[in-house]
Design an enzyme around this catalytic site. Structure first.
Site, short mmCIF file in Angstrom:
data_model
loop_
_atom_site.label_atom_id
_atom_site.label_comp_id
_atom_site.label_asym_id
_atom_site.label_seq_id
_atom_site.Cartn_x
_atom_site.Cartn_y
_atom_site.Cartn_z
CE1 TYR A 147 -66.29 -74.71 -26.38
CE2 TYR A 147 -64.53 -74.35 -27.97
CZ TYR A 147 -65.26 -73.93 -26.88
OH TYR A 147 -64.95 -72.72 -26.30
CE LYS A 198 -75.73 -75.90 -13.91
NZ LYS A 198 -76.24 -75.15 -12.72
CG ASP A 230 -74.23 -72.72 -10.85
OD1 ASP A 230 -73.61 -73.74 -10.49
OD2 ASP A 230 -75.43 -72.54 -10.58
CG ASP A 254 -63.93 -71.00 -23.83
OD1 ASP A 254 -62.77 -70.58 -24.02
OD2 ASP A 254 -64.94 -70.46 -24.30
CG ASP A 258 -61.32 -66.21 -21.16
OD1 ASP A 258 -60.34 -66.92 -21.48
OD2 ASP A 258 -61.85 -65.39 -21.94
C1 IPM Z 1 -59.72 -70.59 -26.07
C2 IPM Z 1 -60.45 -69.81 -27.11
C3 IPM Z 1 -60.95 -70.79 -28.16
C4 IPM Z 1 -61.95 -71.70 -27.51
C5 IPM Z 1 -61.50 -70.13 -29.42
C6 IPM Z 1 -60.49 -69.19 -30.05
C7 IPM Z 1 -61.98 -71.14 -30.42
O1 IPM Z 1 -61.48 -69.08 -26.54
O2 IPM Z 1 -58.73 -71.26 -26.41
O3 IPM Z 1 -60.12 -70.51 -24.90
O4 IPM Z 1 -63.15 -71.37 -27.41
O5 IPM Z 1 -61.56 -72.79 -27.10
MG MG Z 2 -61.50 -69.11 -24.45
#
Ligand code: IPM
Ligand code: MG
Length: 380
Positions: A147, A198, A230, A254, A258
């Protein structure tokens, strides 16, 4: 450890875009309630972030707001983004607001719980028996890695072809400090850490694995396992309950967070915390926000689920104020309300649903039923 505080607490509120202002507005009712009950003087200031800041100031966050954030005890963040700002160059998109806060305040420890509420078992894409009792904590490194790594950019090669590049880089210190956070929290849970990398492909992965192993040696009562990213994605879908704490880098964290959140079926309920190392006060700098996004499709209707943000304030009680009893009580109140069948639209599965305000009313009423004064501040 969180030091005792003097009962005054500076909370910077950054509602952001979409449903952000609504869910933060409801959460402030809960903040006010705990302030009165626990005799904490929450000094609340509001600021602009994301698209709201772009519209007013031309930038997703101003230097003044970053300075205000640095001077606060904690930040309560709503959500940012929306299609209106999607065509902007990446450096000036709403998302840069949160990235800049993470980096400027060194909020490297991003804690993302994925908890399955038994009341919502049927909301998951997975079979109930796979996720019942699920309680994973993803500890994501959030201020380094690809990032932020340099060099990054886009270029035109000699033959005229376009090329883009990012740099995945981690220092030993950056890996060690996030692993320490994971191991310390694991001791308060099931004492199992799975470090995800990884290492079979990447140099950063190899160093990650080495450092995680070294840090683990200083926590003899916590079990460390390693997993490739993975495989971890697959295991989250196949047997998610095998995990207690997952520690991983910025990009894998990240993505995996999710996935983990989605499989609980409780996206609107999940909070998160982003913490720095403890400062001289004993408190970390801290930002609390729900896992979900700005949901522009339902913004302004008063129907968004405020629970993710309310529980994010719960994490503030726990991690910034050291009031773990109060945090537990808030979590129990939310569970009680869900058990009573109170649902916002996102979790109603076609059954009758209530507004954001009515959901908050129900949580406040459940707190009233359970309330017992807590006047001391406890270590986390
Ligand atoms: C998260 C989001 C952020 C990230 C974005 C909004 C920059 O997806 O907090 O997971 O990628 O970290
Ligand atoms: Mg995210």
């Amino acid at each position: 450890m969180v030091a005792a505080f003097d009962r005054s607490f500076r909370l910077l509120v950054l509602p952001g875009d979409g449903i952000g202002p609504e869910i933060v507005g409801q959460t402030l009712r809960v903040v006010e309630r705990f302030g009165a009950e626990l005799d904490i003087d929450f000094q609340i200031t509001q600021g602009l972030v994301g698209g709201a800041s772009i519209d007013t100031n031309g930038t997703p966050i101003t230097d003044a707001v970053v300075d205000q954030a640095r001077a606060s005890d904690a930040i309560l963040f709503g959500a940012v983004g929306g299609s209106r700002w999607d065509d902007r160059p990446r450096a000036t998109r709403p998302e840069m607001g949160i990235l800049r806060l993470r980096q400027s305040l060194d909020l490297f420890a991003n804690l993302r719980p994925a908890v399955c509420y038994s009341e919502l078992l049927d909301a998951s894409a997975l079979r109930a028996e796979l996720i019942e009792g699920l309680d994973i904590l993803i500890v994501r490194e959030a201020t380094a890695g690809v990032y932020f790594g340099l060099p990054r950019g886009q270029a035109i090669d000699a033959d005229g072809a376009r090329r883009a590049y990012d740099t995945q880089a981690y220092t030993e210190a950056e890996i060690a400090r996030i692993c320490h956070v994971a191991f310390q929290i694991a001791r308060t849970r099931q004492s199992r850490v799975c470090s995800v990398d990884k290492a079979n492909v990447m140099e950063t992965g190899a160093l990650w694995r080495t450092v995680a192993t070294e840090v683990a040696a200083t926590y003899p009562n916590v079990a460390l396992s390693h997993m490739y990213a993975d495989n971890c994605a697959m295991q989250l879908l196949r047997q998610p309950r095998q995990f207690d704490v997952i520690v991983t880098d910025n990009l894998f964290g990240d993505i995996l967070s999710d996935a983990a959140a989605a499989l609980t079926g409780s996206l609107g309920l999940l909070p998160s915390a982003s913490l720095s190392a403890p400062m001289a006060s004993g408190r970390p700098r801290a930002l609390y926000e729900p896992i979900h996004g700005s949901a522009p499709d339902i913004a302004g209707q008063g129907v968004a689920n405020p629970i993710g943000t309310i529980l994010s304030f719960g994490l503030c009680l726990r991690h910034s104020l050291g009031l773990s009893d109060a945090a537990d009580r808030l979590e129990r109140a939310v569970r009680a309300v869900l058990a009573d069948g109170v649902r916002t639209r996102d979790i109603a599965a076609g059954r009758p649903s209530v507004s954001s305000a009515a959901m908050t009313d129900a949580i406040l009423a459940a707190l009233d039923r359970s309330s017992s004064p807590e006047l001391t501040s406890n270590p986390v």
